[in-house]
Write a protein that holds these residues in place. Structure first.
Motif, PDB file in Angstrom:
ATOM      1  N   LEU A 261       8.750  20.814  69.311  1.00  0.00           N
ATOM      2  CA  LEU A 261       7.335  20.564  69.559  1.00  0.00           C
ATOM      3  C   LEU A 261       7.135  19.182  70.164  1.00  0.00           C
ATOM      4  N   LYS A 262       7.845  18.201  69.609  1.00  0.00           N
ATOM      5  CA  LYS A 262       7.726  16.833  70.113  1.00  0.00           C
ATOM      6  C   LYS A 262       8.115  16.770  71.584  1.00  0.00           C
ATOM      7  N   ILE A 263       9.179  17.467  71.925  1.00  0.00           N
ATOM      8  CA  ILE A 263       9.634  17.392  73.309  1.00  0.00           C
ATOM      9  C   ILE A 263       8.682  18.146  74.227  1.00  0.00           C
ATOM     10  N   GLU A 264       8.098  19.224  73.714  1.00  0.00           N
ATOM     11  CA  GLU A 264       7.092  19.931  74.525  1.00  0.00           C
ATOM     12  C   GLU A 264       5.884  19.035  74.786  1.00  0.00           C
ATOM     13  N   GLU A 265       5.440  18.344  73.743  1.00  0.00           N
ATOM     14  CA  GLU A 265       4.310  17.424  73.929  1.00  0.00           C
ATOM     15  C   GLU A 265       4.663  16.338  74.932  1.00  0.00           C
ATOM     16  N   LEU A 266       5.913  15.857  74.782  1.00  0.00           N
ATOM     17  CA  LEU A 266       6.381  14.815  75.686  1.00  0.00           C
ATOM     18  C   LEU A 266       6.350  15.310  77.123  1.00  0.00           C
ATOM     19  N   ALA A 267       6.804  16.542  77.336  1.00  0.00           N
ATOM     20  CA  ALA A 267       6.820  17.098  78.689  1.00  0.00           C
ATOM     21  C   ALA A 267       5.403  17.130  79.259  1.00  0.00           C
ATOM     22  N   GLN A 268       4.446  17.487  78.392  1.00  0.00           N
ATOM     23  CA  GLN A 268       3.045  17.510  78.829  1.00  0.00           C
ATOM     24  C   GLN A 268       2.592  16.143  79.323  1.00  0.00           C
ATOM     25  N   GLU A 269       3.031  15.096  78.590  1.00  0.00           N
ATOM     26  CA  GLU A 269       2.647  13.749  79.019  1.00  0.00           C
ATOM     27  C   GLU A 269       3.359  13.364  80.310  1.00  0.00           C
ATOM     28  N   LEU A 270       4.645  13.730  80.372  1.00  0.00           N
ATOM     29  CA  LEU A 270       5.456  13.281  81.500  1.00  0.00           C
ATOM     30  C   LEU A 270       5.012  13.903  82.823  1.00  0.00           C
ATOM     31  N   LYS A 271       4.374  15.049  82.766  1.00  0.00           N
ATOM     32  CA  LYS A 271       4.065  15.709  84.034  1.00  0.00           C
ATOM     33  C   LYS A 271       2.994  14.953  84.827  1.00  0.00           C
ATOM     34  N   ALA A 272       2.341  14.002  84.179  1.00  0.00           N
ATOM     35  CA  ALA A 272       1.418  13.175  84.942  1.00  0.00           C
ATOM     36  C   ALA A 272       2.171  12.338  85.971  1.00  0.00           C
ATOM     37  N   LYS A 273       3.411  12.002  85.659  1.00  0.00           N
ATOM     38  CA  LYS A 273       4.170  11.129  86.557  1.00  0.00           C
ATOM     39  C   LYS A 273       5.359  11.819  87.226  1.00  0.00           C
ATOM     40  N   TYR A 274       5.833  12.893  86.599  1.00  0.00           N
ATOM     41  CA  TYR A 274       7.073  13.498  87.097  1.00  0.00           C
ATOM     42  C   TYR A 274       6.870  14.972  87.414  1.00  0.00           C
ATOM     43  N   THR A 275       7.713  15.443  88.322  1.00  0.00           N
ATOM     44  CA  THR A 275       7.775  16.871  88.585  1.00  0.00           C
ATOM     45  C   THR A 275       8.840  17.438  87.662  1.00  0.00           C
TER      46      THR A 275
END
Ligand SMILES: Nc1ncnc2c1ncn2[C@@H]1O[C@H](COP(=O)(O)OP(=O)(O)OP(=O)(O)O)[C@@H](O)[C@H]1O
Ligand SMILES: [Mg+2]
Lengths: 321, 251
Positions: free
Chosen positions: B184-198
């Motif tokens: 879950l933590k990594i999924e949330e992290l991915a959600q945040e990261l997509k603002a800057k990364y593809t």
């Protein structure tokens, strides 16, 4: 007896506690209890006895060398033995420093030559060479490990010494450099194969991670593979080092066997091992000379034992990491 | 949305085995694209084509073109190291180096020539913050990375990938070895990261794809069966095979 009984016997024997077996009758049970106790006890005694025996052998060798060696100090001050470079037993001069220095310098020189080359070979075998080539080279190196050292000495004597003579233009090229080159060739298969195994055992996932971050092959080898294989490589180096320190025959044949301090790479000299083996046949049994040779043997033993202790410590560290 | 990665008629062979068959797709930037499909259908293979990690496997041959930000990554004068710096990867098994936490994150920047202690400190902190790990490890950066839990190790691997400032982050089943909370933590992290990364992620977990991704690609036997907005693909699949797969009828 039924199978379950013997199985329970075995578990009991393992836990070392003679307990109640299946009761068949009072007398029988007691019987088995006793028998188990005797088995367990005698097994333990045999184990402990073997361990003690091995320790005793080691200690008695140490003690024996030490007991005779220590007699040196009845007529030679320790400071003379350890720090004087004048070895002239016929005239009561027993300065062993030149041999100790020779052994240390020879070992250091050997490692300085063999370690970089071995690492290069190891990296080549594990990372760079095509598979068929490594598969062909590894057995060859393994064979080289087993060649008797006197053969290496022979090659040194007949090939290396004349070669050095041609290159340097000197009359005499026996000495530390010649001995170090022979020893390097001798320990190279050991160090490179152990390092090769250590590098090959580094999990591929570390390599992948490194490449995925944009590392070149060179960077990956030096920043990930070698550090990860560090304890295995050190183990190989120390094994090679122990072999170099104790090597006698190959050294005798190329070192020059002259008791003088080696202040040049090409000066004929002598080290602890070569001096012992050259002089021991001729010394009177009850002489300071004889004692001094024993003391030198004892020193050699202590140095090797220290190496082994270092190996053990490193191995433990390797397991932890 | 702008397409960052353009794949055109990509064919890949492992020896004579045709692993990717004529794949064409555009992957938009600053979004999460999920690859789903049964085991062995080529998801990882395609992912590894994007940072040319397949180059390392002897006997592979790649045909067709992949453009990232307009540059053909299989072109003649491409710098593979620079490409991999730009396209980070997180693996299925957490694989931190047997080094300290700090040295793990600093590994990439050091490779690419950053030596200033001050600069490295900054990068390590911002990357660990970016991977939502900073608060847990800030007091023992010198500790071995192997002493972290599996979930922490995986976030460390994400931090390590972020430290070289990539544009693209490839995640190959990055949560499959983790417990539900770490996942879950990594999924949330991915959600945040997509603002800057593809982000391109492979997952076997359909719910995960549905939860986190913006678009989903369904693969079968080395081919793209369906590529659509995640919501659309899961609620209204166009292809019968997609429907069978997402409803759990095969695979
Ligand atoms: N190194 C390789 N050499 C030969 N064939 C390979 C290699 N790697 C993968 N393959 C084959 O290519 C096909 C695609 O593999 P890939 O790993 O991309 O599948 P995947 O979709 O990621 O599967 P999974 O979900 O199980 O990870 C498989 O049939 C596999 O057997
Ligand atoms: Mg896969």
């Amino acid at each position: 007896m039924s199978e379950s009984t013997s199985a329970s016997n075995r578990t009991l024997a393992v836990s070392g506690q003679p307990g109640n077996g299946i009761r068949i009758g009072n007398g029988r049970m007691l019987d088995r209890k006793n028998r188990l106790r005797i088995y367990n006890r005698s097994f333990r005694i045999v184990c402990v006895a073997s361990a003690v025996f091995v320790c005793l052998i080691l200690l008695s060798i140490l003690f024996f060398m030490f007991r005779t060696g220590i007699l040196t100090f009845r007529s030679v001050p320790a400071s003379t033995f350890f720090f004087s470079t004048n070895w002239d037993p016929e005239n009561e001069s027993y300065g062993a420093f030149l041999f100790i220095f020779g052994t240390v310098a020879l070992t250091a020189l050997t490692l300085a030559i063999s370690v970089p080359i071995s690492l290069f070979v190891a990296v080549f075998l594990s990372e760079a060479a095509p598979r068929w080539l490594s598969n062909a080279l590894r057995p060859v190196l393994d064979l080289l490990v087993g060649i008797p050292s006197v053969v290496y000495g022979f090659l040194g004597l007949t090939i290396l010494i004349p070669l050095l003579r041609d290159i340097t233009g000197r009359q005499l090229t026996d000495g530390l450099l010649a001995a170090a080159i022979v020893l390097s060739i001798m320990v190279l298969p050991t160090i490179s194969r152990i390092s090769d195994d250590a590098i090959s055992a580094v999990p591929a996932k570390f390599k992948d991670a490194s490449y995925a971050l944009g590392a070149t092959r060179f960077q990956t080898v030096f920043r990930v593979m070698l550090p990860s294989a560090r304890s295995g490589i050190l183990y190989g180096i120390i094994l090679g080092m122990a072999r170099a320190i104790g090597e006698t025959m190959a050294v005798v044949m190329v070192v020059g066997n002259t008791p003088q301090l080696a202040d040049s790479l090409f000066k004929p000299t002598s080290v602890l091992t070569s001096n012992i083996v050259m002089q021991i046949p001729n010394v009177p049994f009850d002489s300071t000379w004889n004692y001094a040779l024993y003391l030198m043997g004892f020193l050699l033993l202590v140095i090797s034992l220290l190496m082994i202790v270092v190996i053990r410590v490193l191995q433990k560290k390797g397991v932890k990491a | 949305m702008q397409a960052l990665i353009e794949i055109e008629r990509l064919n890949l062979f492992y020896g004579s085995f045709h692993a990717l068959k004529n794949i064409s797709m555009d992957i938009p930037e600053k979004a999460i694209t999920a690859f789903i499909g049964p085991s062995g259908c080529g998801k990882s293979t395609l992912l590894r084509s994007l940072n040319r990690m397949n180059d390392m496997i002897p006997g592979t041959s790649t045909h067709g073109s992949i453009k990232i930000a307009g540059a053909d990554i299989y072109g003649k004068d491409i710098d593979v190291e620079a490409l991999r710096k730009n396209v980070g990867m997180v693996f299925q098994q957490p694989n931190p180096f047997p080094k300290s936490i700090y040295d793990n994150v600093a590994y990439g920047p050091r490779l690419h020539g950053i030596t200033s202690r001050h600069k490295l400190d900054e990068i390590v902190e911002s990357s660990l913050r970016g991977a939502a790990l900073w608060n847990e490890v800030k007091d023992h950066l010198k500790r071995s990375a192997l002493s972290l839990s599996g979930g922490q190790q995986q976030r460390l691997c994400i931090a390590r990938a972020l430290a070289v400032e990539p544009d693209v982050l490839l995640m190959d089943e990055a949560t499959s070895a983790l417990d539900p909370i770490s996942t879950l933590k990594i999924e949330e992290l991915a959600q945040e990261l997509k603002a800057k990364y593809t982000i391109v992620m492979v997952t076997h977990n359909m719910h995960q794809a549905a939860r986190v991704s913006n678009q989903t690609v369904f693969f079968l036997n080395g081919e793209v069966v369906e590529y659509a907005e995640t919501e659309k693909l899961f609620s209204n699949p166009q292809d019968q095979r997609t429907e069978d797969y997402i409803s759990g009828r095969f695979g």
